[in-house]
Design an enzyme around this catalytic site. Structure first.
Site, short mmCIF file in Angstrom:
data_model
loop_
_atom_site.label_atom_id
_atom_site.label_comp_id
_atom_site.label_asym_id
_atom_site.label_seq_id
_atom_site.Cartn_x
_atom_site.Cartn_y
_atom_site.Cartn_z
N ASP A 106 -0.10 2.35 8.55
CA ASP A 106 -0.67 1.56 9.64
C ASP A 106 0.15 1.57 10.93
O ASP A 106 -0.36 1.16 11.98
CB ASP A 106 -0.85 0.09 9.19
CG ASP A 106 -1.75 -0.05 7.98
OD1 ASP A 106 -2.59 0.84 7.76
OD2 ASP A 106 -1.59 -1.03 7.23
N ARG B 2 -5.53 -1.69 8.81
CA ARG B 2 -5.51 -3.15 8.61
C ARG B 2 -5.86 -3.85 9.93
O ARG B 2 -6.89 -3.52 10.49
CB ARG B 2 -4.15 -3.61 8.09
CG ARG B 2 -4.26 -4.86 7.21
CD ARG B 2 -2.92 -5.30 6.71
NE ARG B 2 -2.35 -4.42 5.74
CZ ARG B 2 -1.85 -4.78 4.57
NH1 ARG B 2 -1.87 -6.06 4.23
NH2 ARG B 2 -1.33 -3.94 3.74
N THR C 51 4.33 2.77 5.69
CA THR C 51 2.93 2.34 5.76
C THR C 51 2.19 3.26 6.71
O THR C 51 2.73 3.66 7.75
CB THR C 51 2.79 0.88 6.25
OG1 THR C 51 1.41 0.64 6.59
CG2 THR C 51 3.63 0.57 7.47
N ARG D 135 0.91 -5.11 -5.45
CA ARG D 135 1.06 -6.35 -4.68
C ARG D 135 1.28 -7.45 -5.72
O ARG D 135 0.64 -7.44 -6.77
CB ARG D 135 -0.17 -6.58 -3.82
CG ARG D 135 -0.33 -5.44 -2.79
CD ARG D 135 -1.32 -5.78 -1.69
NE ARG D 135 -1.23 -4.81 -0.62
CZ ARG D 135 -2.07 -3.77 -0.46
NH1 ARG D 135 -3.05 -3.59 -1.30
NH2 ARG D 135 -1.93 -2.95 0.56
N GLY E 116 0.84 -1.21 0.00
CA GLY E 116 0.00 0.00 0.00
C GLY E 116 0.86 1.25 0.00
O GLY E 116 1.87 1.30 0.69
N ASP F 173 5.60 -4.85 6.24
CA ASP F 173 6.10 -6.18 6.59
C ASP F 173 6.17 -7.13 5.41
O ASP F 173 7.14 -7.87 5.23
CB ASP F 173 5.19 -6.82 7.65
CG ASP F 173 5.57 -6.38 9.05
OD1 ASP F 173 6.64 -5.79 9.22
OD2 ASP F 173 4.78 -6.65 9.97
N ASP G 275 2.29 -0.51 11.80
CA ASP G 275 2.19 -1.87 12.33
C ASP G 275 3.48 -2.66 12.17
O ASP G 275 3.46 -3.88 12.07
CB ASP G 275 1.01 -2.60 11.65
CG ASP G 275 1.19 -2.70 10.13
OD1 ASP G 275 2.09 -2.02 9.58
OD2 ASP G 275 0.43 -3.45 9.50
P1 ADP Z 1 3.00 -4.40 2.86
O1 ADP Z 1 4.40 -4.37 2.38
O2 ADP Z 1 2.38 -3.05 2.93
O3 ADP Z 1 2.86 -5.21 4.15
P2 ADP Z 1 1.84 -6.62 1.38
O4 ADP Z 1 1.67 -7.50 2.58
O5 ADP Z 1 0.73 -6.57 0.40
O6 ADP Z 1 2.12 -5.10 1.76
O7 ADP Z 1 3.17 -7.09 0.64
C1 ADP Z 1 3.65 -6.42 -0.50
C2 ADP Z 1 4.28 -7.41 -1.43
O8 ADP Z 1 5.43 -8.01 -0.79
C3 ADP Z 1 3.43 -8.59 -1.82
O9 ADP Z 1 2.51 -8.31 -2.84
C4 ADP Z 1 4.48 -9.58 -2.30
O10 ADP Z 1 4.91 -9.26 -3.59
C5 ADP Z 1 5.62 -9.31 -1.33
N1 ADP Z 1 5.56 -10.31 -0.25
C6 ADP Z 1 4.65 -10.39 0.74
N2 ADP Z 1 4.84 -11.51 1.49
C7 ADP Z 1 5.90 -12.15 0.94
C8 ADP Z 1 6.61 -13.36 1.24
N3 ADP Z 1 6.25 -14.14 2.28
N4 ADP Z 1 7.65 -13.68 0.46
C9 ADP Z 1 8.02 -12.91 -0.58
N5 ADP Z 1 7.40 -11.76 -0.92
C10 ADP Z 1 6.36 -11.38 -0.18
O1 F6P Z 2 -1.66 -0.97 4.62
C1 F6P Z 2 -2.28 0.23 4.27
C2 F6P Z 2 -3.75 0.02 4.04
O2 F6P Z 2 -4.33 1.26 3.67
C3 F6P Z 2 -4.51 -0.56 5.23
O3 F6P Z 2 -4.77 0.40 6.24
C4 F6P Z 2 -5.73 -1.12 4.57
O4 F6P Z 2 -6.23 -2.22 5.30
C5 F6P Z 2 -5.20 -1.60 3.24
O5 F6P Z 2 -3.97 -0.91 3.01
C6 F6P Z 2 -6.14 -1.34 2.09
O6 F6P Z 2 -5.60 -1.91 0.96
P1 F6P Z 2 -6.15 -1.62 -0.52
O7 F6P Z 2 -5.58 -0.32 -0.96
O8 F6P Z 2 -5.65 -2.77 -1.30
O9 F6P Z 2 -7.64 -1.55 -0.43
#
Ligand code: ADP
Ligand code: F6P
Length: 324
Positions: free
Chosen positions: A131, A175, A129, A76, A15, A107, A133
């Site tokens: 969040d 989130r 982020t 993502r 995000g 994360d 978090d």
């Molecule tokens: P954020 O970084 O905000 O937590 P996401 O959880 O959507 O957002 O993760 C972003 C991207 O990081 C995912 O779409 C994926 O490409 C990569 N990613 C997430 N989890 C893993 C994982 N376990 N191993 C490798 N890449 C990952």
């Molecule tokens: O991680 C940032 C965030 O805006 C969260 O607060 C929310 O749950 C999520 O992303 C929303 O994701 P999307 O933009 O895919 O709807």
């Protein structure tokens, strides 16, 4: 002795968050100042796998420090979670002469960075982020702007809620975490702060409190609810049915992710971006930049991902003392 870092890549992933552009600018300018070449990886890991890679010069990041969103785009990417995708991502870096990558995200994005590192590409994460978090750091880029945006929106809802003597539920993002809700609840003087970390399905107690406060002469009520709890519209109906007080729910949504970053987000983004470059120059890998106890520092990504984060109990318990 590790490999010499000559060219780095920078990407935003997951995000978006206000301040990501300021972080990109800091990475690019710090790297160029240190004699490195910089490549921009567009659209996160999806763009890396598709070789959506551009050269970045000083002027590539001019006039972006104040802008929300991310000029590199973000996404993502499911394929990056597979061993094949991770190996391919590292191969693309090697093909483009990228020795190290700065990943600005949350994360999930750091898990991708961890895998790139295991596949031989140095990686540094920057927490970006709204969040807040990420357990290893007290600050994530975007949180301050998102809180200010939500706070201002809540002020507006408060005006109309007061005029109509209503109860208003305002749902904010985060989130599964309640940090935005907690900060907005305090800054807006909410009567009730609903966060997943402390939620006990105690909706009847909220109803009882609203009724008790009406008896003491209170004319309207503001409840902030975190998206991790959700169902704000159902809750509004439940409160209205039980109390007879007109109740409305407002889900703020993606407005919280946009807008010009606050001063704080820009400054932290600058400091974290420059630090990430310094870590790459020092041949560090699998690290995440953090802010803790008043200092910028860094953690091993494996250790950072294993840490757990809670909301600040002092802040949370205070909301109850102040809500009278
Ligand atoms: P954020 O970084 O905000 O937590 P996401 O959880 O959507 O957002 O993760 C972003 C991207 O990081 C995912 O779409 C994926 O490409 C990569 N990613 C997430 N989890 C893993 C994982 N376990 N191993 C490798 N890449 C990952
Ligand atoms: O991680 C940032 C965030 O805006 C969260 O607060 C929310 O749950 C999520 O992303 C929303 O994701 P999307 O933009 O895919 O709807």
């Amino acid at each position: 002795m590790g490999k010499e870092i000559k060219t780095i890549g920078v990407m935003t992933s997951g995000g978006d968050a206000p301040g990501m552009n300021a972080a990109i600018r800091a990475v690019v300018r710090a790297a160029l100042s240190s004699g490195l070449k910089v490549k921009g990886i567009r659209r996160g890991y999806a763009g890396l796998l598709e070789e959506d890679i551009i050269e970045m010069e000083t002027m590539s990041v001019t006039d972006i420090v104040q802008r929300g969103g991310t000029i590199l785009f973000t996404s993502r990417c499911e394929r990056m979670t597979t061993p094949e995708g991770q190996k391919q991502a590292a191969d693309v870096c090697r093909k483009h002469g990228i020795d190290g990558v700065v990943v600005i995200g949350g994360d999930g994005s750091f898990r991708g960075a961890q895998k790139l590192s295991e596949n031989g590409i140095n990686t540094i994460g920057i927490p970006g982020t709204i969040d807040l978090d990420i357990a290893c750091t007290e600050y994530t880029i975007g949180f301050d702007t998102a809180c200010n945006t939500a706070m201002e929106a809540m002020d507006k809802v408060r005006d109309t809620s007061a005029s109509h003597e209503r109860c208003s539920i305002i749902e904010v993002m985060g989130r599964t975490a309640g940090h935005i809700a907690l900060w907005c609840g305090i800054s807006n003087g909410s009567e009730y702060v609903m966060i997943p970390e402390r939620y006990k399905n105690d909706e009847q107690s909220i109803i009882n409190q609203i009724l008790a406060k009406r008896r003491t002469g209170k004319k309207h009520h503001i409840i902030v609810n975190a998206e991790g709890i959700g169902h704000s519209h159902e809750l509004a109906k439940k409160i209205e049915d039980a109390t007879g007080i007109e109740t409305r729910a407002t889900v703020l949504g993606h407005i919280q992710r946009g807008g010009n970053p606050t001063c704080r987000d820009r400054v932290y983004a600058a400091a974290m971006g420059a630090k990430a470059v310094d870590l790459l120059i020092a041949n560090k890998t699998n690290r995440v930049v953090a802010y803790r106890n008043g200092k910028f520092c860094d953690f091993d990504i494996d250790e950072a991902l294993a840490m757990e984060k809670d909301v600040d109990e002092h802040l949370y318990s205070m909301t109850k003392r102040l809500a009278r």
